[in-house]
Design an enzyme around this catalytic site. Structure first.
Site, PDB file in Angstrom:
ATOM      1  N   TYR A  79       0.865  -1.178   0.000  1.00  0.00           N
ATOM      2  CA  TYR A  79       0.000   0.000   0.000  1.00  0.00           C
ATOM      3  C   TYR A  79       0.900   1.226   0.000  1.00  0.00           C
ATOM      4  O   TYR A  79       1.788   1.347   0.837  1.00  0.00           O
ATOM      5  CB  TYR A  79      -0.890  -0.006   1.250  1.00  0.00           C
ATOM      6  CG  TYR A  79      -1.789   1.206   1.400  1.00  0.00           C
ATOM      7  CD1 TYR A  79      -2.920   1.348   0.615  1.00  0.00           C
ATOM      8  CD2 TYR A  79      -1.500   2.205   2.326  1.00  0.00           C
ATOM      9  CE1 TYR A  79      -3.752   2.460   0.753  1.00  0.00           C
ATOM     10  CE2 TYR A  79      -2.323   3.308   2.476  1.00  0.00           C
ATOM     11  CZ  TYR A  79      -3.446   3.430   1.681  1.00  0.00           C
ATOM     12  OH  TYR A  79      -4.266   4.519   1.822  1.00  0.00           O
ATOM     13  N   ASP A 123       9.398   2.612  -0.772  1.00  0.00           N
ATOM     14  CA  ASP A 123       8.418   3.283   0.093  1.00  0.00           C
ATOM     15  C   ASP A 123       8.797   2.918   1.525  1.00  0.00           C
ATOM     16  O   ASP A 123       8.465   1.834   2.017  1.00  0.00           O
ATOM     17  CB  ASP A 123       7.011   2.802  -0.262  1.00  0.00           C
ATOM     18  CG  ASP A 123       5.942   3.403   0.646  1.00  0.00           C
ATOM     19  OD1 ASP A 123       6.304   3.954   1.709  1.00  0.00           O
ATOM     20  OD2 ASP A 123       4.757   3.303   0.311  1.00  0.00           O
ATOM     21  N   LYS A 181       5.171   9.711   8.142  1.00  0.00           N
ATOM     22  CA  LYS A 181       4.922  10.171   9.512  1.00  0.00           C
ATOM     23  C   LYS A 181       6.102  10.031  10.497  1.00  0.00           C
ATOM     24  O   LYS A 181       6.215  10.811  11.432  1.00  0.00           O
ATOM     25  CB  LYS A 181       3.700   9.424  10.028  1.00  0.00           C
ATOM     26  CG  LYS A 181       3.734   7.923   9.709  1.00  0.00           C
ATOM     27  CD  LYS A 181       2.334   7.325   9.491  1.00  0.00           C
ATOM     28  CE  LYS A 181       2.409   5.942   8.852  1.00  0.00           C
ATOM     29  NZ  LYS A 181       1.123   5.426   8.424  1.00  0.00           N
TER      30      LYS A 181
HETATM   31  N1  HOZ Z   1      -3.632   2.673   6.239  1.00  0.00           N
HETATM   32  C1  HOZ Z   1      -2.990   3.162   7.386  1.00  0.00           C
HETATM   33  C2  HOZ Z   1      -1.941   2.274   7.926  1.00  0.00           C
HETATM   34  N2  HOZ Z   1      -1.412   1.321   7.085  1.00  0.00           N
HETATM   35  C3  HOZ Z   1      -3.970   3.431   8.474  1.00  0.00           C
HETATM   36  C4  HOZ Z   1      -4.155   4.856   8.608  1.00  0.00           C
HETATM   37  C5  HOZ Z   1      -5.022   5.300   9.790  1.00  0.00           C
HETATM   38  O1  HOZ Z   1      -6.110   4.788   9.972  1.00  0.00           O
HETATM   39  O2  HOZ Z   1      -4.608   6.183  10.464  1.00  0.00           O
END
Ligand code: HOZ
Length: 429
Positions: free
Chosen positions: A144, A239, A267
């Protein structure tokens, strides 16, 4: 444990926020639960709106490598706050953070700050296409890379959790150039590159996949990616939104000794504030506007609060011994959980790279998305709910990773393992 307040807030939230959440997995649908509304966090612990306390293995989905409210991060944000919240102009802080990343990650010679991992990957793809003059992007099933249209193809994380192939609203024409291959499959990769390598602008990969649960790269996979992209004039994009400054100070590329052309961060380099960045080879980054013609911009890019937080976090993470502690605590957790599952007679697979972990209810190894999808998701849901009742906060989806922080003590880990043993035994009843 009462959840009266969280339930009431969720009711209200559903009136004004789609699904009551600002990111789909948080709705906890796939585990048949209702989201907890979090009031505060400290160290490795969270407290919900009802005052219940949890040991946190989500860590805001990865960035809390130091734990929540690390004093140096909080002080740095406080100092920056005194000077103003956003200027939309260059600051010394963004230069300092850029210097820290460039020093830590040798493949990154220049870096551009953005506001999220999604923005970083989206911009890196545009840059790769602009640099090579090619259109095709190769990614891997279950990886992802955020929710930019081009990359929402056979994706992991929330897309896998909701069990959907892609998303309405993404035109076929936009994804016609995105090809997705099985993760860790070197033969499929070689075959594709032999046929279409001259059309491939870039291969983008999570060098440690953390969005289909945790799946490590098999031996030779990253080397094959490096070799094939170099041979065909395509760029290799790592990534490292989750793995950068997490599985080693220099990220997965340091741990596995592979230098990509471009790297995306998220982040973690903002200590949990909204930050992303993409960087890499000097000649490639020279194509980014205004130095080059590939356009990308943002008022909040290089935001002073986020930069200050990131600088403090990276300085703290750069101290000697930090990653040894993370490794040892994570090993203790993984070993404890594996033993608990074994003693309960429950088939389970534990994947771990540094302080990133994945637990799958499966008897066979999980090395790609197809295998991750064959796991017992009902058992995972029961395990998740049992652990939550024990005060252990896990990601509410098997298609997400777990994260250990420096704030998790051995006592926290042992408490977690004891809870897991009780829950796993109860799953056998
Ligand atoms: N898709 C995000 C982690 N792989 C989750 C993001 C979130 O809900 O803060």
């Amino acid at each position: 444990m009462s959840s009266t307040q969280s339930l009431a807030l969720f009711e209200r939230a559903q009136e004004v926020i789609p699904g009551g959440v600002n990111s789909p997995v948080r709705a906890c649908k796939s585990v048949g639960a209702s989201p907890l509304f979090i009031a505060r966090a400290d160290g490795c612990r969270l407290w919900d709106a009802d005052g219940n306390e949890y040991i946190d293995y989500v860590g805001s989905w990865g960035p809390m490598v130091l734990g929540h409210r690390h004093p140096e991060v909080i002080q740095a944000i406080g100092r920056a706050l005194e000077q103003g919240t956003s200027f939309g102009a260059p600051t010394e802080l963004e230069l300092e953070l850029a210097d820290l990343v460039v020093a830590a990650v040798p493949s990154v010679e220049k870096i551009r700050m953005v506001n999220s991992g999604t923005e970083a990957t989206m911009s890196a793809i545009r840059l790769a296409r602009g640099f090579t003059g090619r259109d095709v992007i190769v990614k891997f099933d279950g990886c992802y890379h955020g929710h930019a249209d081009t990359l929402l193809v056979d994706a992991g994380s929330g897309v896998a959790t909701l069990n959907i192939p892609g998303s309405p609203g993404v035109p076929e024409a936009v994804v016609q150039y995105t090809l997705s291959l099985p993760y860790n499959d070197i033969d499929a990769l070689e075959s594709l590159m032999t046929r279409r390598g001259d059309q491939v602008a870039a291969i983008i990969v999570e060098p440690v996949a953390g969005n289909m649960g945790l799946v490590p790269p098999r031996e030779g996979f990253l080397e094959a990616l490096r070799d094939l992209t170099a041979r065909h004039g395509s760029l290799l994009i790592f990534d490292e939104v989750m793995s950068g400054f997490r599985v080693a100070y220099g990220g997965a590329q340091e741990r596995y000794g592979i230098q990509p052309d471009l790297t995306c961060f998220g982040k973690i380099i903002g200590a949990g504030l909204p930050v992303g960045a993409y960087g890499g080879r000097r000649d490639v980054m020279a194509c980014v506007a205004p130095e080059g013609g590939v356009y990308q911009a943002g008022t909040l890019s290089g935001n002073p609060l986020a930069m200050a937080a990131g600088i403090a976090a990276l300085k703290a993470l750069g101290r000697p011994g930090v990653y040894d502690v993370l490794e040892a605590r994570s090993q203790r957790l993984a070993d404890g959980l594996a033993q608990a599952a074994d003693q309960a007679g429950i088939p389970a697979v534990f994947n771990r790279v540094g302080s990133m972990l994945g637990m799958f209810f499966n008897a066979r190894p999980v090395s790609d998305f197809a295998a991750a999808k064959t796991c017992d998701l009902e058992r995972f849901a029961a395990y998740y709910c049992g652990m939550l009742a024990e005060g252990i906060y896990l990601a509410p989806s098997q298609f997400e990773a777990g994260f250990v922080s420096l704030a998790h003590t051995e006592a926290d880990i042992d408490q977690t393992v004891a809870a897991a043993a009780r829950v796993l035994n109860s799953l056998n009843d």
